[in-house]
Design an enzyme around this catalytic site. Structure first.
Site: not given
Ligand code: GDP
Ligand code: MG
Length: 139
Positions: A9, A49, A112, A115, A126
């Site tokens: 990320k 998402y 965080n 992913h 995905e």
């Protein structure tokens, strides 16, 4: 052999953790078969998402994931989905074990570092959002 989708990320790229994340996957014996550095369009972010649409953190999540470059990857290996999730650590860094990526490098759930697809079904959905089949190599 199993394939999974994982992505560094914007906070991970910002903290210069591209090599560290790749190293952890490779040290675990997983193979990178697709990798790129890119900035996500809002459309792609919303597609990734889509299962979180309507949740209170959805808007913040999409805004964050398009806030800087990301490194999407396809990783292959036995039990790749679960092994990548283990290497990543718990979603909330406050609950993530030391030695996991999130335990070692993240502080907040909203940022965080990585992913990772949560199932083979998610991975199969995905992967094509980010990679065409010709961009994935056989190794
Ligand atoms: N701000 C905020 N972000 C959240 C929350 N829950 C999840 N997220 C973010 O949304 C991402 C997707 O959530 P989820 O699929 O449940 O976790 P993951 O599969 O471990 O990434 C997480 O990685 C977090 O960055 C929350 O309660 N608050
Ligand atoms: Mg998830």
């Amino acid at each position: 052999m199993e394939r999974t989708f994982t992505m560094i990320k914007p906070d991970g790229v910002r903290k210069s953790l591209i090599g560290e994340v790749v190293r952890r996957y490779e040290n675990a014996g997983l193979k990178i078969i697709g990798l790129k550095l890119m900035r996500l369009s809002r459309e792609k972010a919303e597609e990734l998402y889509s299962i979180h649409k309507g949740k209170p953190f959805y808007g913040e999540l999409v805004d964050f994931i398009i806030s800087g470059p990301v490194v999407p990857m396809v990783v292959e290996g036995d039990n790749a989905v679960n092994r990548v999730r283990e290497i990543m650590g718990a979603t909330n860094p406050k609950e993530a074990a030391p030695g996991t990526i999130r335990g070692d490098f993240a502080e907040e759930i909203s940022e965080n570092i990585v992913h990772g697809a949560d199932s083979t079904e998610s991975a199969n959905r995905e992967i094509p959002v980010f990679f065409s089949e010709v961009e994935l190599v056989e190794r």
